[in-house]
Design an enzyme around this catalytic site. Sequence first.
Site, PDB file in Angstrom:
ATOM      1  N   MET A  26       3.374 -55.607 -20.494  1.00  0.00           N
ATOM      2  CA  MET A  26       4.625 -56.055 -19.877  1.00  0.00           C
ATOM      3  C   MET A  26       4.877 -55.283 -18.581  1.00  0.00           C
ATOM      4  O   MET A  26       5.988 -55.268 -18.061  1.00  0.00           O
ATOM      5  CB  MET A  26       5.797 -55.882 -20.842  1.00  0.00           C
ATOM      6  CG  MET A  26       5.630 -56.743 -22.102  1.00  0.00           C
ATOM      7  SD  MET A  26       7.169 -57.200 -22.892  1.00  0.00           S
ATOM      8  CE  MET A  26       7.862 -55.608 -23.250  1.00  0.00           C
ATOM      9  N   GLY A  27       3.826 -54.639 -18.066  1.00  0.00           N
ATOM     10  CA  GLY A  27       3.952 -53.958 -16.786  1.00  0.00           C
ATOM     11  C   GLY A  27       4.637 -52.605 -16.876  1.00  0.00           C
ATOM     12  O   GLY A  27       4.810 -52.053 -17.955  1.00  0.00           O
ATOM     13  N   PHE A  28       5.036 -52.076 -15.710  1.00  0.00           N
ATOM     14  CA  PHE A  28       5.543 -50.709 -15.559  1.00  0.00           C
ATOM     15  C   PHE A  28       4.538 -49.760 -16.238  1.00  0.00           C
ATOM     16  O   PHE A  28       4.859 -49.012 -17.153  1.00  0.00           O
ATOM     17  CB  PHE A  28       6.958 -50.553 -16.127  1.00  0.00           C
ATOM     18  CG  PHE A  28       7.753 -49.530 -15.361  1.00  0.00           C
ATOM     19  CD1 PHE A  28       8.188 -49.803 -14.072  1.00  0.00           C
ATOM     20  CD2 PHE A  28       8.027 -48.287 -15.894  1.00  0.00           C
ATOM     21  CE1 PHE A  28       8.891 -48.855 -13.322  1.00  0.00           C
ATOM     22  CE2 PHE A  28       8.729 -47.323 -15.159  1.00  0.00           C
ATOM     23  CZ  PHE A  28       9.162 -47.616 -13.873  1.00  0.00           C
ATOM     24  N   GLU A  31      -0.261 -44.223 -18.250  1.00  0.00           N
ATOM     25  CA  GLU A  31      -1.622 -43.802 -18.597  1.00  0.00           C
ATOM     26  C   GLU A  31      -2.118 -44.475 -19.892  1.00  0.00           C
ATOM     27  O   GLU A  31      -3.310 -44.734 -20.035  1.00  0.00           O
ATOM     28  CB  GLU A  31      -1.639 -42.266 -18.698  1.00  0.00           C
ATOM     29  CG  GLU A  31      -2.994 -41.639 -18.854  1.00  0.00           C
ATOM     30  CD  GLU A  31      -4.045 -42.103 -17.849  1.00  0.00           C
ATOM     31  OE1 GLU A  31      -3.715 -42.327 -16.667  1.00  0.00           O
ATOM     32  OE2 GLU A  31      -5.211 -42.243 -18.272  1.00  0.00           O
ATOM     33  N   GLY A  32      -1.195 -44.775 -20.811  1.00  0.00           N
ATOM     34  CA  GLY A  32      -1.606 -45.460 -22.050  1.00  0.00           C
ATOM     35  C   GLY A  32      -2.238 -46.814 -21.743  1.00  0.00           C
ATOM     36  O   GLY A  32      -3.310 -47.158 -22.263  1.00  0.00           O
ATOM     37  N   HIS A  33      -1.580 -47.589 -20.870  1.00  0.00           N
ATOM     38  CA  HIS A  33      -2.134 -48.893 -20.484  1.00  0.00           C
ATOM     39  C   HIS A  33      -3.480 -48.714 -19.771  1.00  0.00           C
ATOM     40  O   HIS A  33      -4.434 -49.456 -20.012  1.00  0.00           O
ATOM     41  CB  HIS A  33      -1.204 -49.607 -19.500  1.00  0.00           C
ATOM     42  CG  HIS A  33       0.153 -49.937 -20.040  1.00  0.00           C
ATOM     43  ND1 HIS A  33       1.306 -49.360 -19.578  1.00  0.00           N
ATOM     44  CD2 HIS A  33       0.542 -50.811 -21.004  1.00  0.00           C
ATOM     45  CE1 HIS A  33       2.347 -49.859 -20.208  1.00  0.00           C
ATOM     46  NE2 HIS A  33       1.919 -50.738 -21.097  1.00  0.00           N
ATOM     47  N   VAL A 172      -1.329 -42.470 -26.117  1.00  0.00           N
ATOM     48  CA  VAL A 172      -1.464 -41.435 -25.084  1.00  0.00           C
ATOM     49  C   VAL A 172      -0.112 -40.738 -24.962  1.00  0.00           C
ATOM     50  O   VAL A 172       0.933 -41.396 -24.948  1.00  0.00           O
ATOM     51  CB  VAL A 172      -1.908 -42.047 -23.738  1.00  0.00           C
ATOM     52  CG1 VAL A 172      -1.983 -40.982 -22.652  1.00  0.00           C
ATOM     53  CG2 VAL A 172      -3.269 -42.732 -23.900  1.00  0.00           C
ATOM     54  N   MET A 180       3.759 -41.940 -24.578  1.00  0.00           N
ATOM     55  CA  MET A 180       4.038 -42.666 -23.324  1.00  0.00           C
ATOM     56  C   MET A 180       4.566 -44.047 -23.637  1.00  0.00           C
ATOM     57  O   MET A 180       4.076 -44.731 -24.535  1.00  0.00           O
ATOM     58  CB  MET A 180       2.781 -42.748 -22.477  1.00  0.00           C
ATOM     59  CG  MET A 180       2.457 -41.420 -21.864  1.00  0.00           C
ATOM     60  SD  MET A 180       1.310 -41.581 -20.499  1.00  0.00           S
ATOM     61  CE  MET A 180       0.985 -39.856 -20.186  1.00  0.00           C
ATOM     62  N   SER A 181       5.599 -44.452 -22.894  1.00  0.00           N
ATOM     63  CA  SER A 181       6.235 -45.753 -23.099  1.00  0.00           C
ATOM     64  C   SER A 181       6.930 -46.127 -21.800  1.00  0.00           C
ATOM     65  O   SER A 181       7.504 -45.251 -21.129  1.00  0.00           O
ATOM     66  CB  SER A 181       7.279 -45.637 -24.217  1.00  0.00           C
ATOM     67  OG  SER A 181       8.161 -46.745 -24.183  1.00  0.00           O
TER      68      SER A 181
HETATM   69  O1  PAF Z   1       3.013 -54.242 -26.073  1.00  0.00           O
HETATM   70  C1  PAF Z   1       3.462 -54.980 -25.179  1.00  0.00           C
HETATM   71  O2  PAF Z   1       3.593 -54.579 -24.016  1.00  0.00           O
HETATM   72  C2  PAF Z   1       3.851 -56.405 -25.488  1.00  0.00           C
HETATM   73  O3  PAF Z   1       4.490 -56.481 -26.717  1.00  0.00           O
HETATM   74  C3  PAF Z   1       2.691 -57.414 -25.400  1.00  0.00           C
HETATM   75  C4  PAF Z   1       1.602 -57.130 -26.434  1.00  0.00           C
HETATM   76  C5  PAF Z   1       2.084 -57.358 -24.010  1.00  0.00           C
HETATM   77  C6  PAF Z   1       3.210 -58.829 -25.639  1.00  0.00           C
HETATM   78  O4  PAF Z   1       4.197 -59.186 -24.728  1.00  0.00           O
END
Ligand code: PAF
Length: 270
Positions: A26-28, A31-33, A172, A180-181
């Site tokens: 969902m963006g923003f 480091e976890g992503h 992470v 991280m969130s």
């Molecule tokens: O974890 C997230 O960021 C969201 O729940 C996901 C998996 C991208 C679905 O919108």
Amino acid sequence: MKLVKTPDEVRAWRKTMPTLALVPTMGFLHEGHLSLMREGVKRAGVCAATIFVNPTQFGPKEDLSRYPRDLEGDLAKCESAGVSLVYAPEPASVYPAGYQTYVTVDDVSQGLDGASRPGHFRGVATVVAKLLALFRPDVALFGEKDFQQLQVIKALTKDLELGVEIVGQPTVREADGLAMSSRNAYLSKEDRQKALGLSRGLFRARDSRERDAEKVKAMIRAELGEVREDYVAVVDSETLKPISKIEARPARALVAAFVGTTRLIDNVAL
Ligand code: PAF
């Protein structure tokens, strides 16, 4: 790196890729992503990411309109993590007028966040099923921080026979333990300090090697301090059903709590 906004552009690009990893977000990005994206490149050679703040997974009183966004910054981060394509659709393209198809995953969506956030996992399962159907990746990667979400996605992929490998990657953390969130952006300096109660409690419980679930939960609660508990749970890692004793099967401790008005979640393997 390519940025696309429509399903037709995704399909045309996909045809040119022999193997593919997908990281839905969902963006923003943090480091976890980025660790998911790097792992995706490692596993499939090519990794795509999606950036879409999915309205169907937010309740009417939740933070959809103020959810943090930074497409420009996110694109630079995706590029640095080796992503080849970013899909950032408009809500009206994902859910056009007349949209009426939803995916519900029964058992693992019950309880925990499913109880606190009615409809949340229906929204998650719907958008993830749509993204997996659109991209047809070989592998899709998700963070273990959203542990129940990961089990929901594993169940839907298996039940709908999507033929995608779902990979969960370790949470992470910041140097002080905070998971991280993107929602950490809501925390004031003071709240950020209070938020450490979640990881402190979970680490204490894990490191104690205590086997009695009630005692494990008490340890976690003792560290929450001024943070308002939503739930503290000890569950079977696969079914997510509460357990009273930690035995041979993998178990997980999960916590959700409000730090001011910000709801945070975290979990550890026991
Ligand atoms: O974890 C997230 O960021 C969201 O729940 C996901 C998996 C991208 C679905 O919108």
